[in-house]
Design a protein around this motif. Structure first.
Motif, PDB file in Angstrom:
ATOM      1  N   GLN A 279      46.300  51.049  84.006  1.00 14.69           N
ATOM      2  CA  GLN A 279      46.176  50.509  82.790  1.00 14.69           C
ATOM      3  C   GLN A 279      45.772  49.202  82.707  1.00 14.69           C
ATOM      4  O   GLN A 279      44.687  48.574  82.081  1.00 14.69           O
ATOM      5  CB  GLN A 279      47.290  50.972  82.045  1.00 14.69           C
ATOM      6  CG  GLN A 279      47.294  52.244  81.500  1.00 14.69           C
ATOM      7  CD  GLN A 279      48.599  52.754  80.861  1.00 14.69           C
ATOM      8  OE1 GLN A 279      49.260  51.800  80.423  1.00 14.69           O
ATOM      9  NE2 GLN A 279      48.646  53.990  80.427  1.00 14.69           N
ATOM     10  N   THR A 282      42.470  48.066  84.107  1.00 17.13           N
ATOM     11  CA  THR A 282      41.068  48.277  83.528  1.00 17.13           C
ATOM     12  C   THR A 282      40.751  47.089  82.504  1.00 17.13           C
ATOM     13  O   THR A 282      39.528  46.498  82.582  1.00 17.13           O
ATOM     14  CB  THR A 282      41.351  49.558  82.128  1.00 17.13           C
ATOM     15  OG1 THR A 282      41.723  50.702  82.975  1.00 17.13           O
ATOM     16  CG2 THR A 282      40.194  49.530  81.619  1.00 17.13           C
ATOM     17  N   VAL A 293      37.801  43.294  71.669  1.00 15.76           N
ATOM     18  CA  VAL A 293      38.494  44.410  71.207  1.00 15.76           C
ATOM     19  C   VAL A 293      39.458  43.393  70.623  1.00 15.76           C
ATOM     20  O   VAL A 293      40.060  43.495  69.407  1.00 15.76           O
ATOM     21  CB  VAL A 293      39.080  45.533  72.094  1.00 15.76           C
ATOM     22  CG1 VAL A 293      40.115  46.241  71.643  1.00 15.76           C
ATOM     23  CG2 VAL A 293      38.155  46.406  72.605  1.00 15.76           C
ATOM     24  N   ARG A 303      45.547  49.327  64.929  1.00 13.85           N
ATOM     25  CA  ARG A 303      45.043  50.627  65.603  1.00 13.85           C
ATOM     26  C   ARG A 303      46.217  51.065  66.590  1.00 13.85           C
ATOM     27  O   ARG A 303      46.721  52.308  66.492  1.00 13.85           O
ATOM     28  CB  ARG A 303      43.988  50.270  66.688  1.00 13.85           C
ATOM     29  CG  ARG A 303      43.475  51.340  67.607  1.00 13.85           C
ATOM     30  CD  ARG A 303      42.872  52.478  67.159  1.00 13.85           C
ATOM     31  NE  ARG A 303      42.512  53.719  67.694  1.00 13.85           N
ATOM     32  CZ  ARG A 303      42.256  54.863  67.394  1.00 13.85           C
ATOM     33  NH1 ARG A 303      42.547  55.082  66.184  1.00 13.85           N
ATOM     34  NH2 ARG A 303      41.646  55.835  68.279  1.00 13.85           N
ATOM     35  N   SER A 309      41.279  52.953  62.578  1.00 17.58           N
ATOM     36  CA  SER A 309      40.265  52.105  63.259  1.00 17.58           C
ATOM     37  C   SER A 309      39.474  51.385  62.619  1.00 17.58           C
ATOM     38  O   SER A 309      38.901  51.858  61.639  1.00 17.58           O
ATOM     39  CB  SER A 309      39.594  53.307  64.191  1.00 17.58           C
ATOM     40  OG  SER A 309      38.585  52.773  64.951  1.00 17.58           O
ATOM     41  N   LEU A 313      34.104  50.321  68.503  1.00 17.81           N
ATOM     42  CA  LEU A 313      34.877  50.089  69.632  1.00 17.81           C
ATOM     43  C   LEU A 313      36.439  50.193  69.855  1.00 17.81           C
ATOM     44  O   LEU A 313      36.985  50.518  70.552  1.00 17.81           O
ATOM     45  CB  LEU A 313      34.484  48.479  69.915  1.00 17.81           C
ATOM     46  CG  LEU A 313      34.859  47.804  71.010  1.00 17.81           C
ATOM     47  CD1 LEU A 313      34.086  48.310  72.326  1.00 17.81           C
ATOM     48  CD2 LEU A 313      34.502  46.293  71.006  1.00 17.81           C
ATOM     49  N   ASN A 315      37.725  52.422  68.298  1.00 12.89           N
ATOM     50  CA  ASN A 315      38.220  53.786  68.516  1.00 12.89           C
ATOM     51  C   ASN A 315      38.491  54.321  70.022  1.00 12.89           C
ATOM     52  O   ASN A 315      39.082  55.063  70.251  1.00 12.89           O
ATOM     53  CB  ASN A 315      37.048  54.905  68.312  1.00 12.89           C
ATOM     54  CG  ASN A 315      36.572  54.975  66.842  1.00 12.89           C
ATOM     55  OD1 ASN A 315      37.528  54.450  65.801  1.00 12.89           O
ATOM     56  ND2 ASN A 315      35.212  55.335  66.349  1.00 12.89           N
ATOM     57  N   ASN A 316      38.178  53.407  70.908  1.00 10.95           N
ATOM     58  CA  ASN A 316      38.095  53.659  72.341  1.00 10.95           C
ATOM     59  C   ASN A 316      39.864  52.799  72.695  1.00 10.95           C
ATOM     60  O   ASN A 316      40.336  53.084  73.747  1.00 10.95           O
ATOM     61  CB  ASN A 316      37.506  52.826  73.267  1.00 10.95           C
ATOM     62  CG  ASN A 316      36.195  53.496  72.871  1.00 10.95           C
ATOM     63  OD1 ASN A 316      35.974  54.710  73.356  1.00 10.95           O
ATOM     64  ND2 ASN A 316      35.115  52.712  72.628  1.00 10.95           N
ATOM     65  N   VAL A 317      40.510  52.234  71.807  1.00 16.16           N
ATOM     66  CA  VAL A 317      41.918  51.848  72.047  1.00 16.16           C
ATOM     67  C   VAL A 317      42.977  52.918  71.725  1.00 16.16           C
ATOM     68  O   VAL A 317      42.783  53.382  70.316  1.00 16.16           O
ATOM     69  CB  VAL A 317      41.944  50.668  71.023  1.00 16.16           C
ATOM     70  CG1 VAL A 317      43.580  50.032  71.143  1.00 16.16           C
ATOM     71  CG2 VAL A 317      41.034  49.566  71.583  1.00 16.16           C
TER      72      VAL A 317
END
Length: 431
Positions: A279, A282, A293, A303, A309, A313, A315-317
Motif C-alpha cells: 500500500q 502506491t 488527494v 473519507r 466523498s 478522485l 472515491n478512489n480513497v
C-alpha cells in the motif's frame, strides 16, 4: 527588566510593580507582561495592558518614573497558538542610593542565587526510575477537553520546533500518531491513562504544529533519531512507546535502533506484511495523485473516518476505514490538525524518503527490539486485515499479538477504553 507571566493575577502584578518601582526604580528599565490567554488582536490592548500601565502612571507622583508607554508585541508560538507580550518601557530619574540600599540589594541578589541553586538541586533529585524529570516550566498553552486539561509545549530539538501535548504523572509514555492525524488522535487514551502515566503525544515532524524544516529528510530512521533527541531534551531517556500506523513505522526504527531508551513497545496498525507494505509503494510511485488527494485535507479525513466523498478522485480513497462511528467533533478537529500548509508534500516525502525495502528493514529492526513488544491489531480493519499479522510476533525476541475486538483502523478513537486497558496491563505486567 521585570517579566510578569499570566500566572500572576492583577493584584500580584500591581503589588510587584509597586514594590519594585519604590525600591529598585533606578535599575528597572522595562516591564514585560506575558499573557498567553488573550487574543493577539491589537484591540485587546484595551482590555489588559492598561491595568498595569494605569497603575504605573498613578505611581508617577510618588516614584522616580518620568515616562510610561505601552505596546502589544505578538510572539508566535505556532500557526495558531501564540503568546502576547505587553511591553511597558519605563524611564527614570537616576538618583544615587544610600550604602544601606546597596547592601540590601546585594543581599537580595545573594538570596536569589541560593534559591536558584536549591531549585536546580530539587529538579535533579526529582527524576523517576524511568529517567523522567518532573517539568519545572509552565505549559506554553493549556486546553481542556472533556474535563481533562492538556498542556501544549513547543520544544527545540534537532534544529527545529516540535509541538507535543502532555498530561498525567508517572512512568513516561511517548505516543506517535498515524496518517491522517496529529496528537489529538490520542486524546481519549490520554484521558483514560492520565492517573497512572506521564503521557507525551507528539505531532510528527512536518505534521500538525511541528515544524517542517526546509530541505530536511523525512526518512523514518532519521525522524526516529530526532524523536530520541526531543525526549532527551525533555529530560526523559527511558519511556514506553505506543504507536499507530505510520507512527509505528517510525516507532520500529526508534525501538530497534535505540532499545535502551524504550521500556515497552505497543505497536498498532502498521505494515508488517508484504500486502500492507504494498500500500505504501502506491503512494511512493504516484506522488502527484497522492498530493491531489491529500490537498483536500478535510475531504481526505472525512473519507477515511466517515466514508463521505467530496470528489471523483476521493472515491478512489479507501473509506471508511473505521467500523465504529467517530464523533463529529473529533472528525472536525482532526481535519483542522491535518490542514496546515505543506502537509500533503510532507506525507509524500515521508513515503518517498523511507527505505524502498521496508520489509527487510522491519525484519532487521524487529530482531534488535529486545524490550517487551505488544502487537495490537484491530480485528476488523478494512485496509489492514488481522490476517496480515498472524505470524508477525515471531519476528521479535519478546513479542505477542493481540486483537482489539470490534475496531477498524483507528482503535484509539473507536475503542479508547479497551485500548487503554491493554496498554496499562501490558506495561504493568511485562518485563
Amino acid at each position: 527588566m521585570l517579566i510578569l507571566s499570566e500566572a500572576q493575577n492583577a493584584f500580584d502584578v500591581q503589588s510587584i510593580v509597586c514594590e519594585l518601582l519604590r525600591s529598585e526604580g533606578k535599575h528597572l528599565t522595562k516591564l514585560l507582561w506575558c499573557d498567553a490567554s488573550i487574543n493577539t488582536d491589537r484591540d485587546a490592548v484595551a482590555v489588559g495592558a492598561p491595568l498595569v500601565l494605569s497603575y504605573i502612571q498613578r505611581l508617577k507622583g510618588s516614584t522616580s518614573v518620568r515616562e510610561t508607554s505601552c505596546a502589544l508585541c505578538p510572539l508566535p508560538m505556532g500557526d495558531q497558538l501564540r503568546n502576547a507580550i505587553f511591553e511597558c518601557p519605563l524611564v527614570f530619574n537616576h538618583s544615587e542610593r544610600s550604602p544601606m540600599q546597596r547592601r540590601i540589594t546585594l543581599g537580595a541578589i545573594f538570596l536569589l542565587f541560593i534559591l536558584a541553586v536549591g531549585a536546580i538541586a530539587v529538579i535533579l533529585l526529582q527524576r523517576n526510575s524511568s529517567g523522567s524529570t518532573l517539568r519545572a516550566r509552565p505549559a506554553d498553552q493549556t486546553e481542556i477537553i472533556a474535563e481533562t486539561e492538556f498542556s501544549h509545549y513547543f520544544s527545540e530539538a534537532s534544529g527545529f520546533t516540535w509541538h507535543h501535548v502532555e498530561v498525567g504523572t508517572g512512568e513516561p509514555v511517548l505516543l506517535l500518531h498515524g496518517i491522517p492525524g496529529a496528537w489529538y488522535n490520542w486524546h481519549d487514551v490520554m484521558t483514560e491513562l492520565k492517573d497512572s502515566y506521564h503521557l507525551i503525544a507528539v505531532d510528527l515532524k512536518g505534521l500538525g504544529l511541528t515544524d517542517a524544516p526546509e530541505g530536511s529528510s523525512y526518512n523514518a530512521e532519521t525522524v526516529a533519531a530526532e524523536l530520541v533527541a526531543l525526549m532527551d531534551s525533555l529530560g526523559i531517556n527511558r519511556f514506553a512507546l505506543v504507536t499507530h500506523e505510520w507512527g509505528s513505522v517510525i516507532g520500529s526504527y526508534l525501538a530497534g535502533n535505540f532499545p535502551d531508551h524504550v521500556t515497552h513497545f505497543i505497536r498498532l496498525q502498521a505494515p508488517l506484511s508484504d500486502a500492507a507494505i504494498a500500500q505504501i509503494a502506491t503512494l511512493r510511485t504516484l506522488p502527484q495523485i497522492g498530493e491531489q488527494v491529500l490537498a483536500d485535507s478535510e475531504g481526505f479525513v472525512r473519507r477515511m473516518y466517515t466514508g463521505e466523498s467530496s470528489s471523483f478522485l476521493m472515491n478512489n480513497v479507501p473509506g471508511p476505514v473505521v467500523i465504529q462511528p467517530i464523533a463529529e467533533d473529533d472528525v472536525a478537529r482532526i481535519a483542522v490538525e491535518f490542514s496546515y500548509e505543506g502537509i500533503p508534500q510532507t506525507i509524500i516525502q515521508y513515503y518517498s524518503d523511507t527505505s524502498s525495502d521496508l520489509r527487510a528493514e522491519i525484519n532487521r529492526l524487529a530482531v534488535t527490539s529486545t524490550m517487551p513488544v505488544l502487537l495490537l491489531q484491530a480485528d476488523s480493519d478494512p485496509i489492514q486485515p488481522f490476517d496480515f499479522y498472524i505470524d508477525s510476533a515471531s519476528a521479535f525476541p519478546n513479542a505477542r499479538l493481540e486483537a482489539i475486538v470490534d475496531s477498524g483502523h483507528v482503535p484509539m478513537l473507536e475503542q479508547p477504553v479497551v485500548l487503554s486497558e491493554r496498554i496499562d496491563r501490558f506495561i504493568k505486567t511485562s518485563n
